[in-house]
Design a protein around this motif. Structure first.
Motif, short mmCIF file in Angstrom:
data_model
loop_
_atom_site.label_atom_id
_atom_site.label_comp_id
_atom_site.label_asym_id
_atom_site.label_seq_id
_atom_site.Cartn_x
_atom_site.Cartn_y
_atom_site.Cartn_z
N CYS A 129 17.19 50.67 51.37
CA CYS A 129 17.26 51.55 52.55
C CYS A 129 18.39 52.57 52.41
N PHE B 193 12.83 55.51 62.93
CA PHE B 193 13.79 54.51 62.47
C PHE B 193 14.02 53.41 63.49
N LEU C 232 13.41 49.84 62.54
CA LEU C 232 14.41 49.01 61.85
C LEU C 232 14.79 47.79 62.70
#
Length: 288
Positions: free
Chosen positions: A69, A152, A155
């Motif tokens: 990542c 995102f 996540l």
């Protein structure tokens, strides 16, 4: 085949078994030929050593995901500097913060790799610290890329899912709660404080809140069922798991006292317990 006390201690407390095994290595070399023949019929590799190696290997694999990542994020940042109006950064509100987060993620991956390799800290402490930093970093990444509408935000789903597998249930629920609080705080901050023209997305907040808590409960419950199923395969006889664990805890306490020549303070340290907790356990099981 008769089960050795050391094997039972290894199941109840692998760290204690490892330390006792290391301390008694010299004595083991002077055993009689008869005992050597008997022990040769047992598996050459201790079960607790293999089990611990698998756990640490899993933690190392989790760090590899952090490396991946971080490197992808750094590559995106470098591409944005080389190519004008680079697509992934067109809607980013704070590209610099995004790059700092990528660097933080990479540094944390390196640090936890070293901790995993040296094993100077308890595994559970390493895991809790890892997921705490991951949650904070994910919150900063989401803030820099458009708040709740950012891709995102996924996540948090990854963090809660993986955390619920390796952490205890209470810790997994705490991780989910912390992630929800982070998501809510970031969105409220983006709307009320910053000048990024972020619109309220209460529907998305509710969806992520319910989804994160559901994942935590579901995954941690499944992981717990799997661990209990594995534990049953280690339990000899017809006793319950609770009776077995109590018996092994007593064995571990007594073994620690023997290993430290009756020094309760050192025995507590050997088991990774506070002296007060160790003394309570001795009183509970009437161990002198």
């Amino acid at each position: 085949m008769t089960t050795k006390p050391s094997d039972l201690i290894a199941i109840a407390n692998p760290q204690l078994a490892k330390k006792l095994a290391e301390k008694n290595t010299t004595k083991a070399k002077h055993t009689s030929a008869e005992n050597s023949t008997e022990s040769s019929s047992e598996p050459p590799t201790n079960a607790h050593k293999t089990y611990q190696q698998e756990i640490w290997r899993a933690v190392f694999t989790l760090n590899l995901f952090r490396y991946g990542c971080a490197l992808i994020m750094l590559a995106l940042g470098l591409a944005s500097d080389l190519v004008n109006n680079f697509a992934p950064f067109r809607n980013f509100h704070h590209p610099t913060l995004f790059m700092y987060c990528a660097g933080l993620l990479l540094l944390s991956a390196i640090a936890f790799t070293l901790f995993t390799k040296t094993r100077r800290f308890p595994l559970r402490n390493i895991l809790i610290t890892q997921f705490f930093l991951d949650t904070v970093t994910a919150g900063l990444i989401v803030h820099s890329t458009g708040s709740i509408s950012s891709s995102f935000t996924l996540l948090f789903l990854v963090i809660v899912t993986t955390g619920s597998v390796v952490l205890r249930r209470k810790e997994a629920l705490a991780l989910a709660a912390g992630s929800i609080i982070t998501v809510f705080f970031e969105h409220f901050y983006s709307v009320l404080v910053t000048s990024d023209n972020i619109q309220w997305r209460f529907d998305s907040l509710a969806m992520y809140g319910v989804l994160l808590m559901f994942l935590s409960v579901a995954v941690s419950s499944l992981a717990r069922m799997v661990r209990h199923a594995e534990l049953k395969s280690f339990v000899p006889g017809n006793e319950s798991i609770e009776e077995y664990l109590v018996r092994e805890e007593i064995t571990a306490l007594k073994s620690a006292l023997i290993a430290t020549n009756g020094n309760k303070t050192e025995a507590a340290k050997l088991l990774g317990m506070t002296f007060r907790s160790f003394r309570y356990k001795l009183s509970k099981y009437e161990i002198s």
